[in-house]
Write a protein that holds these residues in place. Sequence first.
Motif, PDB file in Angstrom:
ATOM      1  N   GLY A 219      25.722  36.993  67.061  1.00  0.00           N
ATOM      2  CA  GLY A 219      25.708  37.476  65.688  1.00  0.00           C
ATOM      3  C   GLY A 219      25.353  36.382  64.710  1.00  0.00           C
ATOM      4  N   GLN A 220      25.906  35.182  64.942  1.00  0.00           N
ATOM      5  CA  GLN A 220      25.625  34.076  64.039  1.00  0.00           C
ATOM      6  C   GLN A 220      24.193  33.577  64.197  1.00  0.00           C
ATOM      7  OE1 GLN A 220      28.665  31.359  65.208  1.00  0.00           O
ATOM      8  NE2 GLN A 220      30.322  32.580  64.297  1.00  0.00           N
ATOM      9  N   ALA A 221      23.716  33.529  65.435  1.00  0.00           N
ATOM     10  CA  ALA A 221      22.394  32.965  65.693  1.00  0.00           C
ATOM     11  C   ALA A 221      21.286  33.793  65.083  1.00  0.00           C
ATOM     12  CB  ALA A 221      22.168  32.827  67.200  1.00  0.00           C
ATOM     13  N   TYR A 222      21.486  35.095  65.037  1.00  0.00           N
ATOM     14  CA  TYR A 222      20.406  35.969  64.572  1.00  0.00           C
ATOM     15  C   TYR A 222      20.745  36.651  63.241  1.00  0.00           C
ATOM     16  CZ  TYR A 222      19.050  34.965  69.295  1.00  0.00           C
ATOM     17  OH  TYR A 222      18.733  34.304  70.439  1.00  0.00           O
ATOM     18  N   ALA A 223      21.661  36.026  62.498  1.00  0.00           N
ATOM     19  CA  ALA A 223      22.060  36.603  61.218  1.00  0.00           C
ATOM     20  C   ALA A 223      20.878  36.716  60.264  1.00  0.00           C
ATOM     21  CB  ALA A 223      23.156  35.741  60.591  1.00  0.00           C
ATOM     22  N   ALA A 224      19.942  35.777  60.396  1.00  0.00           N
ATOM     23  CA  ALA A 224      18.812  35.758  59.461  1.00  0.00           C
ATOM     24  C   ALA A 224      17.930  36.986  59.582  1.00  0.00           C
ATOM     25  CB  ALA A 224      17.977  34.494  59.697  1.00  0.00           C
ATOM     26  N   THR A 225      17.958  37.667  60.733  1.00  0.00           N
ATOM     27  CA  THR A 225      17.102  38.830  60.927  1.00  0.00           C
ATOM     28  C   THR A 225      17.799  40.128  60.570  1.00  0.00           C
ATOM     29  OG1 THR A 225      17.787  38.987  63.223  1.00  0.00           O
ATOM     30  CG2 THR A 225      15.822  37.690  62.763  1.00  0.00           C
TER      31      THR A 225
ATOM     32  N   LYS B 259      17.177  53.447  61.840  1.00  0.00           N
ATOM     33  CA  LYS B 259      15.740  53.289  61.631  1.00  0.00           C
ATOM     34  C   LYS B 259      15.274  51.838  61.813  1.00  0.00           C
ATOM     35  CE  LYS B 259      15.382  57.216  58.482  1.00  0.00           C
ATOM     36  NZ  LYS B 259      14.987  57.653  57.120  1.00  0.00           N
ATOM     37  N   HIS B 260      16.235  50.929  61.986  1.00  0.00           N
ATOM     38  CA  HIS B 260      15.890  49.512  62.130  1.00  0.00           C
ATOM     39  C   HIS B 260      16.228  49.077  63.558  1.00  0.00           C
ATOM     40  CE1 HIS B 260      15.444  49.384  57.784  1.00  0.00           C
ATOM     41  NE2 HIS B 260      16.609  50.050  57.698  1.00  0.00           N
ATOM     42  N   LYS B 261      15.212  48.869  64.373  1.00  0.00           N
ATOM     43  CA  LYS B 261      15.410  48.651  65.812  1.00  0.00           C
ATOM     44  C   LYS B 261      16.332  47.468  66.106  1.00  0.00           C
ATOM     45  CE  LYS B 261      12.005  48.964  68.706  1.00  0.00           C
ATOM     46  NZ  LYS B 261      10.658  48.781  69.347  1.00  0.00           N
ATOM     47  N   TYR B 262      16.116  46.365  65.418  1.00  0.00           N
ATOM     48  CA  TYR B 262      16.919  45.187  65.727  1.00  0.00           C
ATOM     49  C   TYR B 262      18.381  45.408  65.329  1.00  0.00           C
ATOM     50  CZ  TYR B 262      18.806  40.515  65.871  1.00  0.00           C
ATOM     51  OH  TYR B 262      19.595  39.429  66.148  1.00  0.00           O
ATOM     52  N   GLU B 263      18.583  45.945  64.128  1.00  0.00           N
ATOM     53  CA  GLU B 263      19.954  46.185  63.668  1.00  0.00           C
ATOM     54  C   GLU B 263      20.643  47.215  64.565  1.00  0.00           C
ATOM     55  OE1 GLU B 263      20.114  47.084  59.527  1.00  0.00           O
ATOM     56  OE2 GLU B 263      19.630  45.028  58.922  1.00  0.00           O
ATOM     57  N   TYR B 264      19.886  48.246  64.941  1.00  0.00           N
ATOM     58  CA  TYR B 264      20.440  49.271  65.840  1.00  0.00           C
ATOM     59  C   TYR B 264      20.833  48.637  67.184  1.00  0.00           C
ATOM     60  CZ  TYR B 264      20.642  53.408  68.861  1.00  0.00           C
ATOM     61  OH  TYR B 264      21.043  54.373  69.746  1.00  0.00           O
ATOM     62  N   ALA B 265      19.991  47.779  67.701  1.00  0.00           N
ATOM     63  CA  ALA B 265      20.283  47.110  68.975  1.00  0.00           C
ATOM     64  C   ALA B 265      21.544  46.254  68.860  1.00  0.00           C
ATOM     65  CB  ALA B 265      19.097  46.260  69.408  1.00  0.00           C
ATOM     66  N   MET B 266      21.689  45.525  67.717  1.00  0.00           N
ATOM     67  CA  MET B 266      22.871  44.692  67.526  1.00  0.00           C
ATOM     68  C   MET B 266      24.144  45.532  67.447  1.00  0.00           C
ATOM     69  SD  MET B 266      22.459  41.412  67.526  1.00  0.00           S
ATOM     70  CE  MET B 266      23.920  40.883  66.640  1.00  0.00           C
ATOM     71  N   VAL B 267      24.056  46.666  66.792  1.00  0.00           N
ATOM     72  CA  VAL B 267      25.223  47.547  66.681  1.00  0.00           C
ATOM     73  C   VAL B 267      25.594  48.100  68.053  1.00  0.00           C
ATOM     74  CG1 VAL B 267      26.037  49.765  65.752  1.00  0.00           C
ATOM     75  CG2 VAL B 267      24.888  48.115  64.240  1.00  0.00           C
TER      76      VAL B 267
ATOM     77  N   THR C 233      15.705  49.344  73.213  1.00  0.00           N
ATOM     78  CA  THR C 233      14.940  49.036  71.987  1.00  0.00           C
ATOM     79  C   THR C 233      13.969  47.873  72.195  1.00  0.00           C
ATOM     80  OG1 THR C 233      16.577  47.431  71.194  1.00  0.00           O
ATOM     81  CG2 THR C 233      16.916  49.755  70.583  1.00  0.00           C
ATOM     82  N   GLU C 234      14.293  47.002  73.176  1.00  0.00           N
ATOM     83  CA  GLU C 234      13.514  45.778  73.427  1.00  0.00           C
ATOM     84  C   GLU C 234      13.384  44.932  72.166  1.00  0.00           C
ATOM     85  OE1 GLU C 234       9.804  46.832  75.154  1.00  0.00           O
ATOM     86  OE2 GLU C 234      10.679  47.571  77.015  1.00  0.00           O
ATOM     87  N   ALA C 235      14.358  45.067  71.257  1.00  0.00           N
ATOM     88  CA  ALA C 235      14.282  44.358  69.975  1.00  0.00           C
ATOM     89  C   ALA C 235      15.049  43.039  69.993  1.00  0.00           C
ATOM     90  CB  ALA C 235      14.839  45.253  68.866  1.00  0.00           C
ATOM     91  N   LEU C 236      15.967  42.880  70.924  1.00  0.00           N
ATOM     92  CA  LEU C 236      16.784  41.682  70.957  1.00  0.00           C
ATOM     93  C   LEU C 236      16.016  40.525  71.594  1.00  0.00           C
ATOM     94  CD1 LEU C 236      20.143  43.300  72.100  1.00  0.00           C
ATOM     95  CD2 LEU C 236      19.611  42.406  69.828  1.00  0.00           C
TER      96      LEU C 236
ATOM     97  N   VAL D  99      19.130  37.041  75.017  1.00  0.00           N
ATOM     98  CA  VAL D  99      20.222  37.992  74.779  1.00  0.00           C
ATOM     99  C   VAL D  99      20.095  39.174  75.735  1.00  0.00           C
ATOM    100  CG1 VAL D  99      21.267  39.581  73.113  1.00  0.00           C
ATOM    101  CG2 VAL D  99      20.484  37.305  72.379  1.00  0.00           C
ATOM    102  N   GLN D 100      18.868  39.665  75.909  1.00  0.00           N
ATOM    103  CA  GLN D 100      18.650  40.773  76.845  1.00  0.00           C
ATOM    104  C   GLN D 100      18.987  40.365  78.280  1.00  0.00           C
ATOM    105  OE1 GLN D 100      15.235  43.495  76.281  1.00  0.00           O
ATOM    106  NE2 GLN D 100      14.526  42.012  74.739  1.00  0.00           N
ATOM    107  N   LEU D 101      18.617  39.138  78.628  1.00  0.00           N
ATOM    108  CA  LEU D 101      18.896  38.649  79.972  1.00  0.00           C
ATOM    109  C   LEU D 101      20.403  38.610  80.230  1.00  0.00           C
ATOM    110  CD1 LEU D 101      17.581  37.444  82.531  1.00  0.00           C
ATOM    111  CD2 LEU D 101      17.904  35.181  81.504  1.00  0.00           C
ATOM    112  N   ARG D 102      21.135  38.074  79.260  1.00  0.00           N
ATOM    113  CA  ARG D 102      22.589  37.999  79.397  1.00  0.00           C
ATOM    114  C   ARG D 102      23.198  39.402  79.466  1.00  0.00           C
ATOM    115  NH1 ARG D 102      23.321  34.139  75.894  1.00  0.00           N
ATOM    116  NH2 ARG D 102      23.456  35.517  74.101  1.00  0.00           N
TER     117      ARG D 102
END
Length: 395
Positions: A16-22, A59-67, A94-97, A101-104
């Motif tokens: 969450g901290q690492a990708y806060a900027a996105t 509607k936001h792939k990256y945010e949806y993936a994080m949630v 989503t393949e957005a992460l 992160v996906q690997l883990r």
Amino acid sequence: MKAFKALFLVTLLLGGQAYAATLSERTYKRLTIIQELMGENKYKEALKRLDELLPRVRKHKYEYAMVMQTYGFAYAAQDQYKKAIKAFNEALKTEALPEQVQLRMRYNLAQLYAADNDWKSAARAYEQWLAVAEEPSADSYAFGATIYAQLKNYDKAIPKIRKAIRLAPKPRENWYQLLLSMLYQKKHYAEAAKVLETMVAYWPDKKQYWNQLSGVYFTLKKNRRALAVLELAHKQGFLEKERELMNLVNMYLLQGIPYKAAKILDAEMKAGRIARTGKNLQKLGEAWMRAKETDEALRELQAAADAQEKGILYLRLAQLYTDKENWNKVIDLADKALAAGELKNPGDAYLLKGMALYETGKKQGAIASFSKALKYKRSKRQASQWITHIRTEGA
């Protein structure tokens, strides 16, 4: 599953901290609050806030993936594995992460499937992770071995646990145990022996490994080695149960070392670790007999005969007293053997009795006994020779 909870929480906080900027500022703040709630084990409140956040990020792939990833961590921490699996799969779809992160997450998925006893899915997720993982750890190979062991696919599991053992900085006993159990399943006893030799070296105080190593050597028909291992185990005090001690005694007898067998059996009986039953006394007497220790054999076989009243024991006593030329004892014991019955060849008893009667000058009684021995195939020839001898002598 406690280890997974800790891992998921750490991954969540760092990710969450690492990708806060996105993330949008609003989503970032809300996820931060949710993470804090999860850190305090307030999962019910965290899930409620995720439910409120979900419609805003669809509607936001990256945010949806994080949630969805956060949903997965929250469910996993509460052992709701199926829900966690579904959430992680949604995040991956989503393949957005970021790739790492996906690997883990794929590795986490394999762990979740395993926790849910869905071993086929665990294997599939594990292989997807392994195909792209860089320098997998010893633990990850051991995890893969566990998955395939559960699927009874030992051809895939064994190389993985071997690699885990090679990569580990220090020996892991449970990994060796897993490898050993699979080699047993495959009946690869020569390899199992090598593994057990290593286990005995690493964990010399574990008596089960000594017993297992002896057993494998015996299976491989390396009886001398099997006996040597049991001897070492006995000297270290690892053989405590009667069954284990009798196994050592029987190994000595099998290897043609009756004196040692008798000495150990006698000592362990006196120590109370082997019961003085009729059966055990019989084995002790027979061991002394094979070792040509007549007095000891007589004593123990007499005790065994008194305890069991078996014809064969009275017969063996009669044979021993024949060597000592105690003819009255031979007559008495031959009669007891015949009275007790269940002799494989009663002719042997009649032969011994006839010989004893002859030696005491009772030739007619001897002929009568030898005549009864004639009825049995095994003793017929010898009995006939005795009768001929007595009659010729008389003439």
